[in-house]
Scaffold this motif. Sequence first.
Motif, PDB file in Angstrom:
ATOM      1  N   LEU A  32       1.018  -1.300   0.050  1.00  0.00           N
ATOM      2  CA  LEU A  32      -0.039   0.106  -0.053  1.00  0.00           C
ATOM      3  C   LEU A  32       0.731   1.289  -0.128  1.00  0.00           C
ATOM      4  O   LEU A  32       1.767   1.206   0.636  1.00  0.00           O
ATOM      5  CB  LEU A  32      -0.774   0.070   1.210  1.00  0.00           C
ATOM      6  N   LEU A  49       3.889  -0.489   4.426  1.00  0.00           N
ATOM      7  CA  LEU A  49       2.396  -1.191   4.594  1.00  0.00           C
ATOM      8  C   LEU A  49       2.125  -2.419   3.468  1.00  0.00           C
ATOM      9  O   LEU A  49       2.432  -1.970   2.401  1.00  0.00           O
ATOM     10  CB  LEU A  49       1.367  -0.147   4.182  1.00  0.00           C
ATOM     11  N   ARG A  51      -0.752  -5.373   2.625  1.00  0.00           N
ATOM     12  CA  ARG A  51      -2.071  -5.818   2.783  1.00  0.00           C
ATOM     13  C   ARG A  51      -2.051  -7.347   2.244  1.00  0.00           C
ATOM     14  O   ARG A  51      -1.827  -7.642   1.302  1.00  0.00           O
ATOM     15  CB  ARG A  51      -2.820  -5.025   1.958  1.00  0.00           C
ATOM     16  N   GLN A  53      -5.281 -10.547   3.334  1.00  0.00           N
ATOM     17  CA  GLN A  53      -6.696 -10.657   3.206  1.00  0.00           C
ATOM     18  C   GLN A  53      -7.317 -10.384   4.843  1.00  0.00           C
ATOM     19  O   GLN A  53      -6.501 -11.078   5.673  1.00  0.00           O
ATOM     20  CB  GLN A  53      -7.239 -12.236   2.918  1.00  0.00           C
ATOM     21  N   ILE A  56      -3.763  -5.870   7.524  1.00  0.00           N
ATOM     22  CA  ILE A  56      -2.579  -4.627   6.953  1.00  0.00           C
ATOM     23  C   ILE A  56      -1.554  -4.836   7.931  1.00  0.00           C
ATOM     24  O   ILE A  56      -1.481  -4.780   9.255  1.00  0.00           O
ATOM     25  CB  ILE A  56      -3.171  -3.341   7.098  1.00  0.00           C
ATOM     26  N   HIS A  58       2.064  -3.339   9.088  1.00  0.00           N
ATOM     27  CA  HIS A  58       2.791  -2.028   9.103  1.00  0.00           C
ATOM     28  C   HIS A  58       4.305  -2.401   9.713  1.00  0.00           C
ATOM     29  O   HIS A  58       4.290  -2.812  10.996  1.00  0.00           O
ATOM     30  CB  HIS A  58       1.977  -1.093  10.005  1.00  0.00           C
ATOM     31  N   LEU A  80      -4.664   4.208   9.573  1.00  0.00           N
ATOM     32  CA  LEU A  80      -5.150   3.053   8.948  1.00  0.00           C
ATOM     33  C   LEU A  80      -6.543   2.616   9.311  1.00  0.00           C
ATOM     34  O   LEU A  80      -7.322   2.026   8.576  1.00  0.00           O
ATOM     35  CB  LEU A  80      -4.372   2.006   9.364  1.00  0.00           C
ATOM     36  N   TYR A  84      -9.113   1.955   6.632  1.00  0.00           N
ATOM     37  CA  TYR A  84      -9.494   0.632   6.441  1.00  0.00           C
ATOM     38  C   TYR A  84     -10.390   0.055   7.613  1.00  0.00           C
ATOM     39  O   TYR A  84      -9.712  -0.742   8.474  1.00  0.00           O
ATOM     40  CB  TYR A  84      -8.427  -0.371   5.988  1.00  0.00           C
ATOM     41  N   GLN A  87     -10.347  -3.824   8.634  1.00  0.00           N
ATOM     42  CA  GLN A  87      -9.056  -4.570   8.415  1.00  0.00           C
ATOM     43  C   GLN A  87      -8.343  -4.470  10.009  1.00  0.00           C
ATOM     44  O   GLN A  87      -8.418  -3.660  10.520  1.00  0.00           O
ATOM     45  CB  GLN A  87      -8.127  -3.983   7.475  1.00  0.00           C
ATOM     46  N   VAL A  89      -5.156  -4.641  11.859  1.00  0.00           N
ATOM     47  CA  VAL A  89      -3.763  -3.983  11.812  1.00  0.00           C
ATOM     48  C   VAL A  89      -2.784  -4.493  12.696  1.00  0.00           C
ATOM     49  O   VAL A  89      -3.065  -4.773  13.937  1.00  0.00           O
ATOM     50  CB  VAL A  89      -3.768  -2.334  12.001  1.00  0.00           C
TER      51      VAL A  89
END
Length: 305
Positions: A32, A49, A51, A53, A56, A58, A80, A84, A87, A89
């Motif tokens: 990302l 970043l 991604r 499924q 994410i 980081h 984030l 998102y 998602q 993280v």
Amino acid sequence: MAYDNVCKYLVEWFPESFARWLLGSPVPLIQLQPTELSSEPIRADSLILLRAQNLILHLEFQTDPDPDIPLRMADYCLRLFRRYPDQEVRQIVIYLRKTQSERVYQTSFQRGSLSHRFEVLRLWEQDPEVLSRYPGLLPLAVLAEPDNPEPRLRQVARAIAEMEDPKLRQELKAATAVLAGLTWTPEEISRVLGGLAVRESTIYQMWRAEALKEGREEGLKQGLEQGLQQGLQQGLQQGLQQGLQQEAARLTLSQLRRKLGSLPEDLSETIRLLPTEQLEALAEALLDFQTLADLIQWLRESSSN
């Protein structure tokens, strides 16, 4: 920052290696762009970043402790979440160089009722055998045993030499040589890795550009300060040039001492007085020096040209 960016390039080129190490499975990772988070200023040079499924990842690589890391991780997490919201993280700070600082054990940011947690990995505490299993992690494996480095560096060198793809060998050898510089002298690295014919590698060129940029920015800062104090345009120009030259001389002398050991004062003074262009040329040439005589010969030939 130059060393941190070498790790960033490794992640970009070997995402599967990092997925196996950090996530435990070779899940597909898509990169990302930091600009997707916010139009506000963001440290895109260090932000990684990835991604997968519903996840994410980081990553932040740090050469040395940074007191701003906890706040930065909390800030990025909120950005984030805003971008998102569905998602998960996972944030991991990876420290490269061994230190006794307590900052490398900080895993949270707390201010009032706001509390945020993130993960920290200290490379010198990682299992080098695990890192050595994956191509993209081989350069990191050399930092996993800072107290007994040479056997690991030799093992990594052998693993790279056995790879069939010449481009892959070149890039990983360059990354290994650069990151090993956090712990060992150029002479030690050259003795183990052999001839470092890596200057044409993408990683080496990127690292070199970053290192020169950092040196120039520091020199520019010093020059601006000196120029402003003089208060004249001529003084500003002279200050800029002097600042660049002084910073280039400082960096070059530091590299020479790491390569050759202590230098005679007269030689050090000669190098301090070299123009910036010659200092940059010397910084390139010193990678091939083996003895003090090589430096003296280079200075003689440079002065005669």
